[in-house]
Scaffold this motif. Structure first.
Motif, mmCIF file in Angstrom:
data_model
loop_
_atom_site.group_PDB
_atom_site.id
_atom_site.type_symbol
_atom_site.label_atom_id
_atom_site.label_comp_id
_atom_site.label_asym_id
_atom_site.label_seq_id
_atom_site.Cartn_x
_atom_site.Cartn_y
_atom_site.Cartn_z
ATOM 1 N N PHE A 38 0.860 -1.183 0.000
ATOM 2 C CA PHE A 38 0.000 0.000 0.000
ATOM 3 C C PHE A 38 0.894 1.230 0.000
ATOM 4 O O PHE A 38 1.836 1.321 0.788
ATOM 5 N N HIS A 39 0.601 2.178 -0.886
ATOM 6 C CA HIS A 39 1.472 3.335 -1.030
ATOM 7 C C HIS A 39 0.644 4.516 -1.512
ATOM 8 O O HIS A 39 -0.172 4.379 -2.426
ATOM 9 N N ASP A 40 0.852 5.686 -0.898
ATOM 10 C CA ASP A 40 0.146 6.893 -1.318
ATOM 11 C C ASP A 40 0.937 7.605 -2.406
ATOM 12 O O ASP A 40 2.141 7.877 -2.236
ATOM 13 N N VAL A 41 0.277 7.902 -3.502
ATOM 14 C CA VAL A 41 0.866 8.700 -4.578
ATOM 15 C C VAL A 41 -0.074 9.863 -4.840
ATOM 16 O O VAL A 41 -1.230 9.660 -5.218
ATOM 17 N N ASP A 42 0.422 11.074 -4.600
ATOM 18 C CA ASP A 42 -0.393 12.278 -4.739
ATOM 19 C C ASP A 42 -1.690 12.167 -3.950
ATOM 20 O O ASP A 42 -2.782 12.433 -4.438
ATOM 21 N N HIS A 43 -1.538 11.717 -2.686
ATOM 22 C CA HIS A 43 -2.612 11.690 -1.699
ATOM 23 C C HIS A 43 -3.704 10.672 -2.028
ATOM 24 O O HIS A 43 -4.811 10.756 -1.496
ATOM 25 N N VAL A 44 -3.410 9.724 -2.883
ATOM 26 C CA VAL A 44 -4.340 8.630 -3.180
ATOM 27 C C VAL A 44 -3.639 7.322 -2.833
ATOM 28 O O VAL A 44 -2.517 7.069 -3.277
ATOM 29 N N THR A 45 -4.286 6.479 -2.023
ATOM 30 C CA THR A 45 -3.683 5.204 -1.639
ATOM 31 C C THR A 45 -3.810 4.202 -2.775
ATOM 32 O O THR A 45 -4.915 3.923 -3.253
ATOM 33 N N ARG A 46 -2.676 3.685 -3.211
ATOM 34 C CA ARG A 46 -2.648 2.686 -4.282
ATOM 35 C C ARG A 46 -2.380 1.313 -3.661
ATOM 36 O O ARG A 46 -1.549 1.181 -2.764
ATOM 37 N N THR A 47 -3.049 0.312 -4.174
ATOM 38 C CA THR A 47 -2.825 -1.070 -3.763
ATOM 39 C C THR A 47 -2.085 -1.785 -4.887
ATOM 40 O O THR A 47 -2.557 -1.813 -6.022
ATOM 41 N N VAL A 48 -0.917 -2.330 -4.560
ATOM 42 C CA VAL A 48 -0.088 -3.015 -5.551
ATOM 43 C C VAL A 48 -0.068 -4.492 -5.206
ATOM 44 O O VAL A 48 0.476 -4.895 -4.174
ATOM 45 N N ALA A 49 -0.677 -5.290 -6.054
ATOM 46 C CA ALA A 49 -0.789 -6.720 -5.801
ATOM 47 C C ALA A 49 0.404 -7.467 -6.390
ATOM 48 O O ALA A 49 1.220 -6.904 -7.120
#
Length: 276
Positions: A38-49
């Motif tokens: 889980f990582h925030d990019v430009d204040h949006v949390t991205r889920t990387v599977a």
């Protein structure tokens, strides 16, 4: 270059000192081979599977989440490591609007994973062979990996844009110009003039590429910068308004609230409270 697990091991003070948002000055490229990231990019949390790649480009605001189950190669490199020719070929991958999470074609997935592991091995092999050969091998492996990633389904043009390279080129040049001038130029006519085309041509190219109007793309870039400055750089609303070319801070406040549901001050307070 390292691995996700090694990175978190080196930052083992979680959860007592969670990272705060920061603007990336390098390229961050992570392949998740196990677990989930889980990582925030430009204040949006991205889920990387598992099997996906996280791509954070210079200029993006990012924030690390507490360590989880994610494992895999972690590639960090400076913007100027790419030659101009390779950078041109990688334009879909390095564009500001390119997806943060990439899902390679299944036929490429195993090759990409192996290449990333070879790059990690070569990075750790400093002293095994002459230094110039070591650097050349690392560059070659990185370029091969990025060129293959640039053909991920996430980045493959579809629809009208795929069948009209002229419009695709117009939109690409528009995005480049927008990145340079979004602070002072805010109308489609301004960019059409810069590009030497009609507003109609620019509008069609933008619609083909994004499904949106030119003004919407411009406003989204201004909004992104506002979120970055309010949430990461701790600017106040008046300073952000001036920086983004709003003649009246009240107009900026209305612009920001209509698109986020929050006033600039409320957004900044929320980001400060969450630390993300």
């Amino acid at each position: 270059m390292s691995t996700v697990e090694d990175f978190f091991a080196e930052h083992d003070d979680w959860p007592w000192h969670p990272p705060h948002p920061g603007r990336a000055t390098f390229h961050y490229l992570i392949l998740v081979t196990e677990g989930e990231l889980f990582h925030d990019v430009d204040h949006v949390t991205r889920t990387v599977a598992r099997g996906q790649w996280l791509w954070v480009r210079p200029g993006h605001v990012q924030c690390w989440h507490p360590p989880g189950t994610a494992r895999g190669p972690f590639i960090l490199f400076e913007p100027d490591v790419l030659t101009s020719e390779i950078a041109r070929l990688l334009a879909p991958l390095t564009a500001h609007e390119a997806p943060a999470v990439l899902s390679p074609h299944p036929d490429d997935a195993a090759w990409l994973r192996q290449t990333a592991l070879q790059l990690l091995d070569e990075h750790r092999a400093l002293g095994r062979r002459p230094l110039d050969v070591h650097h050349a091998l690392r560059r070659s492996l990185l370029e091969s990996l990025l060129l293959r990633l640039a053909n991920s389904p996430d980045l493959t043009p579809t629809g009208a844009a795929a069948g009209n390279t002229g419009r695709g080129d117009t939109y690409a040049r528009f995005v480049d110009s927008l990145e340079l001038h979004f602070r002072e130029l805010h109308r489609a006519a301004d960019y059409a003039r810069l590009l030497g085309c009609s507003v109609r041509t620019l509008s069609r190219a933008t619609r083909d590429a994004t499904g949106r109007r030119v003004r919407e793309v411009i406003d989204e870039r201004r909004l992104l910068e506002a979120r970055r400055l309010l949430g990461d750089a701790d600017w106040d609303a008046r300073a952000v308004a001036v920086h983004l070319g709003f003649g009246d801070p009240a107009n900026f406040g209305r612009f920001f609230r209509s698109r986020t549901g929050l006033t600039p001050a409320a957004f900044a307070a929320r980001e400060a409270k969450t630390g993300r």
